[in-house]
Design a protein around this motif. Sequence first.
Motif, mmCIF file in Angstrom:
data_model
loop_
_atom_site.group_PDB
_atom_site.id
_atom_site.type_symbol
_atom_site.label_atom_id
_atom_site.label_comp_id
_atom_site.label_asym_id
_atom_site.label_seq_id
_atom_site.Cartn_x
_atom_site.Cartn_y
_atom_site.Cartn_z
ATOM 1 N N ARG A 1 0.834 -1.207 0.000
ATOM 2 C CA ARG A 1 0.000 0.000 0.000
ATOM 3 C C ARG A 1 0.870 1.260 0.000
ATOM 4 N N SER A 2 1.876 1.281 0.877
ATOM 5 C CA SER A 2 2.735 2.467 0.918
ATOM 6 C C SER A 2 3.584 2.568 -0.350
ATOM 7 N N MET A 3 3.973 1.432 -0.904
ATOM 8 C CA MET A 3 4.753 1.463 -2.135
ATOM 9 C C MET A 3 3.966 2.152 -3.252
ATOM 10 N N ARG A 4 2.674 1.870 -3.347
ATOM 11 C CA ARG A 4 1.845 2.505 -4.378
ATOM 12 C C ARG A 4 1.776 4.019 -4.171
ATOM 13 N N LEU A 5 1.684 4.462 -2.924
ATOM 14 C CA LEU A 5 1.681 5.902 -2.632
ATOM 15 C C LEU A 5 2.987 6.535 -3.110
ATOM 16 N N TYR A 6 4.104 5.918 -2.765
ATOM 17 C CA TYR A 6 5.401 6.475 -3.142
ATOM 18 C C TYR A 6 5.586 6.496 -4.658
ATOM 19 N N GLU A 7 5.070 5.479 -5.348
ATOM 20 C CA GLU A 7 5.160 5.475 -6.811
ATOM 21 C C GLU A 7 4.429 6.687 -7.392
ATOM 22 N N ARG A 8 3.299 7.050 -6.820
ATOM 23 C CA ARG A 8 2.562 8.219 -7.312
ATOM 24 C C ARG A 8 3.358 9.503 -7.120
ATOM 25 N N LEU A 9 4.295 9.491 -6.170
ATOM 26 C CA LEU A 9 5.108 10.672 -5.899
ATOM 27 C C LEU A 9 6.455 10.633 -6.625
ATOM 28 N N GLY A 10 6.655 9.631 -7.488
ATOM 29 C CA GLY A 10 7.845 9.602 -8.325
ATOM 30 C C GLY A 10 8.916 8.606 -7.934
ATOM 31 N N TRP A 11 8.731 7.873 -6.835
ATOM 32 C CA TRP A 11 9.728 6.867 -6.460
ATOM 33 C C TRP A 11 9.530 5.631 -7.334
ATOM 34 N N GLU A 12 10.633 4.912 -7.579
ATOM 35 C CA GLU A 12 10.588 3.673 -8.328
ATOM 36 C C GLU A 12 11.282 2.581 -7.521
ATOM 37 N N PHE A 13 10.703 1.394 -7.555
ATOM 38 C CA PHE A 13 11.291 0.232 -6.901
ATOM 39 C C PHE A 13 12.656 -0.036 -7.525
ATOM 40 N N THR A 14 13.672 -0.266 -6.686
ATOM 41 C CA THR A 14 15.029 -0.463 -7.195
ATOM 42 C C THR A 14 15.229 -1.826 -7.839
ATOM 43 N N GLY A 15 14.296 -2.754 -7.619
ATOM 44 C CA GLY A 15 14.403 -4.072 -8.224
ATOM 45 C C GLY A 15 14.899 -5.148 -7.285
ATOM 46 N N THR A 16 15.391 -4.776 -6.116
ATOM 47 C CA THR A 16 15.884 -5.749 -5.147
ATOM 48 C C THR A 16 15.147 -5.550 -3.829
ATOM 49 N N ALA A 17 14.208 -6.440 -3.541
ATOM 50 C CA ALA A 17 13.449 -6.350 -2.296
ATOM 51 C C ALA A 17 14.284 -6.891 -1.143
#
Length: 193
Positions: free
Chosen positions: A159-175
């Motif tokens: 849920r928080s990841m989706r919020l951050y994506e809307r603000l321009g953050w991108e998952f780095t690819g390594t969880a």
Amino acid sequence: MVLEIRQADQSDRDAVARLLDVAFRSDPVSSWVFPDPEHRAAVHGRFLGVFVDVALAEGRIDYAADGSAAALWLRIPEGEDEVPAKMRAVADPGNERCELVGRLTGEVHPTGEEHEYLLMIAVDPERQGEGLGSELIRPVLERCDREGLPAYLEASSERSMRLYERLGWEFTGTAVRLPDGPLMWPMWRKPRG
């Protein structure tokens, strides 16, 4: 919405720690670190108080004037290797998970480029969903964009990841995978020009 924001100081320390405690009490990572709910209630606030102490000493805390939200920021944290051990020593010395979270996230934290690190952001559970978190961090992101400075965080839920994506953050690819526990998603935000 206009959220009145001020920088927290030492006199706000306990109030910010209580806010973090309430906001993260049911968080997947907090539930993994402290699986017993009664034990979590007893030590969780002390554990999160270490984050507050680090941000007050080495960074900044942007705090809603009404106490409903707080964002803890560090600019490439100094002493990062000491923080996980301190969290364990202060909060729950017999609980290695207190320290392990910090060590695992430290292993994937980007190095070599100056950046703002959103250590934690908390919104009072009764006020979540009102856009307070976005409003609270927007001024820092605007400054990052003006200065050409990236930003980094670890999302502790989808849920928080989706919020951050809307603000321009991108998952780095390594969880970050906590042993027999939840995932955390490191996220990087390039400055927008």
